[in-house]
Design a protein around this motif. Structure first.
Motif, short mmCIF file in Angstrom:
data_model
loop_
_atom_site.label_atom_id
_atom_site.label_comp_id
_atom_site.label_asym_id
_atom_site.label_seq_id
_atom_site.Cartn_x
_atom_site.Cartn_y
_atom_site.Cartn_z
N THR A 1 -43.92 10.38 15.88
CA THR A 1 -43.38 11.11 14.73
C THR A 1 -42.81 12.44 15.20
O THR A 1 -43.15 12.93 16.28
CB THR A 1 -44.47 11.38 13.68
OG1 THR A 1 -45.52 12.14 14.30
CG2 THR A 1 -45.04 10.11 13.10
N ALA B 1 -49.50 8.61 9.37
CA ALA B 1 -48.67 9.62 10.02
C ALA B 1 -47.19 9.25 9.89
O ALA B 1 -46.35 10.10 9.61
CB ALA B 1 -49.05 9.76 11.49
N ALA C 1 -52.81 5.49 11.96
CA ALA C 1 -51.49 5.95 12.41
C ALA C 1 -50.36 5.67 11.41
O ALA C 1 -49.43 6.47 11.30
CB ALA C 1 -51.15 5.36 13.78
N SER D 1 -56.31 7.86 17.23
CA SER D 1 -54.93 7.53 16.86
C SER D 1 -53.95 8.66 17.17
O SER D 1 -52.74 8.49 17.02
CB SER D 1 -54.85 7.19 15.37
OG SER D 1 -54.88 8.39 14.60
N GLU E 1 -50.71 8.20 19.53
CA GLU E 1 -49.68 7.35 18.94
C GLU E 1 -49.06 8.04 17.72
O GLU E 1 -47.83 8.08 17.57
CB GLU E 1 -50.31 6.00 18.53
CG GLU E 1 -49.34 5.01 17.93
CD GLU E 1 -48.13 4.74 18.83
OE1 GLU E 1 -48.29 4.80 20.07
OE2 GLU E 1 -47.04 4.48 18.28
N ALA E 2 -49.90 8.62 16.86
CA ALA E 2 -49.40 9.24 15.63
C ALA E 2 -48.45 10.40 15.95
O ALA E 2 -47.41 10.55 15.31
CB ALA E 2 -50.57 9.74 14.78
N TYR F 1 -52.83 15.96 9.32
CA TYR F 1 -53.29 14.75 9.99
C TYR F 1 -54.44 15.19 10.91
O TYR F 1 -54.23 15.52 12.07
CB TYR F 1 -52.15 14.12 10.80
CG TYR F 1 -52.47 12.71 11.25
CD1 TYR F 1 -52.32 11.64 10.38
CD2 TYR F 1 -52.95 12.46 12.52
CE1 TYR F 1 -52.64 10.35 10.77
CE2 TYR F 1 -53.27 11.18 12.93
CZ TYR F 1 -53.11 10.12 12.04
OH TYR F 1 -53.43 8.85 12.42
#
Lengths: 91, 503
Positions: free
Chosen positions: B191, B147, B144, B183, B186-187, B165
């Motif tokens: 963002t 990212a 993550a 991930s 969360e990533a 990604y």
């Protein structure tokens, strides 16, 4: 390297319109290579081929100045690179 | 509807002009500077001054000023392979340095080219090597932070989205692929500009159903992570079959392993131009004439993309990759693919005949575009994203368009189930089953299909989800109430179809 642009102007006709446009081009040292103009009812339709390689302004400034001239005089001016038309209309 | 101009649009649209432009009289007194040019086309241009008829000139001006001709995206693909490292922090530092070095000029150059040719370029984007490949050396650490780094670099360089990604797991997942998929919530949740993809199937490998089921859960988790924004994270995540390595369109863009160090890929657009041309066509024109007209417009639109792409590539000193011929709508009125189908004679997009109309449209776009560009690639289909197309939103709200019809339309050349809002309580197994259906269409027809679904938290069929900007707004669509749990829970891999045996 010649840099040629196509200028079009459309608007209500009145004396002095063409003079205004060509004066603005001359002020920037642009060189008019060809002109075609047609009237429709009371509106004029102008197409010009202009060489701006020797001009005092780069393309962006030339375009901005000429569009401003049109806005002041009450007609619509657009300026585009000749290459655009070449790419789009010629195979 | 039209941009503010001092004059009525009808004036430019209704011009009556002479049949021929002046082709420069034999003698011109300004020949001094031009005569030393030796390139063929320049010589040709010197002998004839105004090479274009007034009709041609006004057509171009009209396309740009009134019909929203634009270049949808210039995407710079950048390989980050050399940045792989055993330490995530070091990987990020190396990647940041490389992106800064290679892409710093992207936005200024794209802006200058847009200005020079007078054609708006809507999006500037970057696509990188699939991050799961870079992070493989990190030994199972959470990727993550990569990212976050990509998001910061994108913001710093002024690009609106950065893609790549993602992971390619069509046959099976590596440990790094699993880490990356885990991930994603969360990533994407933390963002703003990072886009993700997972390739779950291919014609050569079949469909990785274990990964499909996992994606069902991941999509739910991404929606929950951004529940306050109607599940926005899901708008940046695509599940693919047959993902392409040079696609310039988000959210699925990435820089594939067969690509060079860097490449400029261009996505042209122009539903507005096609729509305007069809409006001028007589209602009695038969479908052959409709196809012919679309083909000619597609040629012109694509030429602009080729011109701009080559200019950007030359100024950046980066090789030119491809032009993607997709028709991509925007949420703006008159820039809609659905409206094109309706102009062909459908009362509402989604009714009977929609599949045939879309097939005609996409085929004509490809035929015109293929002639206009030396390298065609990417997705090159039609996008029918619900949330980004006003005609499509209207069709859903009027009950004309259903998920089943959208699915059928994707089998004749659209790119997939794109930007579709579904009820927030949809089980992950059902999402996985929808993905499996769509990927099967891609695998069997040897084409790319993608799925971008948003299970909008707390909303049910008929509600509206708001994503803002280019992502638009979407009515939540109803799903089949019967379950597919036992089918997707079987897992394993659906074997590659017979048509993959082409060797």
């Amino acid at each position: 390297m010649p840099e040629r642009v196509i200028l079009t102007a459309v608007g209500q006709n009145r004396p002095g319109v063409l003079a205004e446009i060509t004066a603005a081009i001359a002020k920037l040292q642009g060189n008019v290579l060809d002109i075609s103009q047609k009237m429709m009812q009371n509106y004029f339709n102008l197409i010009m081929l202009v060489d701006i390689s020797g001009a005092k302004a780069d393309f962006a400034r030339f375009k901005a100045k000429l569009e401003a001239t049109g806005a002041k005089g009450g007609y619509a001016v657009s300026v585009q690179h000749e290459e655009v038309f070449h790419y789009m209309h010629r195979v | 509807m039209n941009p503010p101009r001092p004059l009525p649009s009808s004036l430019i649209l209704g011009l009556v002009l002479p049949q021929n432009g002046r082709t420069g009289d034999d003698e011109d007194d300004d020949e001094d500077e031009d005569e030393d040019e030796d390139e063929d086309d320049l010589r040709a241009r010197n002998t004839a001054l105004l090479l274009f008829t007034p009709e041609e000139i006004l057509e171009t001006i009209r396309m740009v000023q009134l019909e929203r001709l634009d270049i949808r995206a210039v995407t710079l693909g950048v390989s980050l392979m050399e940045c792989a490292d055993t330490d995530v922090g070091r990987l990020c530092r190396k990647a940041r340095r490389k992106l800064r070095a290679v892409a710093a000029q992207l936005v200024p150059v794209v802006n200058a080219v847009a200005e020079q040719y007078g054609v708006p370029i809507v999006n500037r984007r970057i696509a990188v090597t699939p991050v799961a490949l870079l992070a493989a050396a990190c030994g199972g650490k959470d990727p993550a932070p990569v990212a976050l780094m990509l998001d910061e670099v994108a913001q710093e360089l002024g690009v609106d989205f950065i893609g790549g990604y993602g992971a390619l797991v069509h046959k099976g997942a590596t440990a790094a692929d699993d880490c990356l998929i885990a991930s994603l919530p969360e990533a994407l949740g933390s963002t703003a500009r990072v886009c993700a993809f997972v390739n779950l199937a291919s014609t050569k490998a079949g469909i990785n159903m274990d990964a499909v089921l996992k994606m069902g859960g991941t999509i739910k988790a991404c929606a929950e992570r951004t529940a306050d924004r109607d599940g926005l994270a899901c708008c940046k995540l695509v599940a693919f079959a047959n993902a392409v390595e040079d696609n310039p369109f988000m959210a699925g863009a990435f820089h594939g392993v067969g690509e060079p160090e860097c490449a400029v890929n261009v996505g042209v657009s122009g539903p507005g131009v096609v729509r305007a041309a069809l409006r001028r066509l007589s209602p009695e024109a038969d479908l052959g004439e409709v196809a012919e007209l679309v083909k000619r417009m597609a040629f012109k639109i694509t030429r602009m993309g080729e011109l701009a792409g080559r200019a950007v590539s030359e100024r950046l000193g980066v090789p030119f990759g491809i032009v993607d011929l997709s028709l991509a709508p925007t949420p703006t009125v008159a820039d809609s693919v659905a409206e094109i189908l309706e102009l062909m004679g459908l009362e509402r997009c989604g009714t009977h005949g929609s599949v045939a109309a879309l097939a005609l449209l996409v085929d004509a776009v490809k035929k015109g575009g293929a002639m206009a560009s030396s390298y065609v690639g990417g997705l090159s289909g039609a996008f029918i994203p619900v949330s980004e197309d006003v005609g499509m939103i209207q069709a859903v709200q009027d009950g004309a368009m259903s998920l089943s019809k959208l699915e059928a339309m994707t089998s004749v050349c659209s790119v997939g189930l794109d930007m579709i809002a579904i009820p927030g309580d949809t089980p992950p197994e059902t999402i996985a089953a929808i993905i499996a259906d769509e990927l099967a269409i891609g695998v069997v027809n040897n084409k790319t299909t993608g799925v971008r679904l948003i299970p909008v938290p707390g909303k049910k069929a008929g509600d509206i989800a708001e994503f803002g900007g280019l992502l638009g707004r979407a009515p939540v669509m109803a799903l089949n109430r019967f379950r597919s749990d036992a089918f997707v829970a079987r897992g394993g891999r659906i074997p590659a179809p017979l048509r993959s045996l082409t060797n």
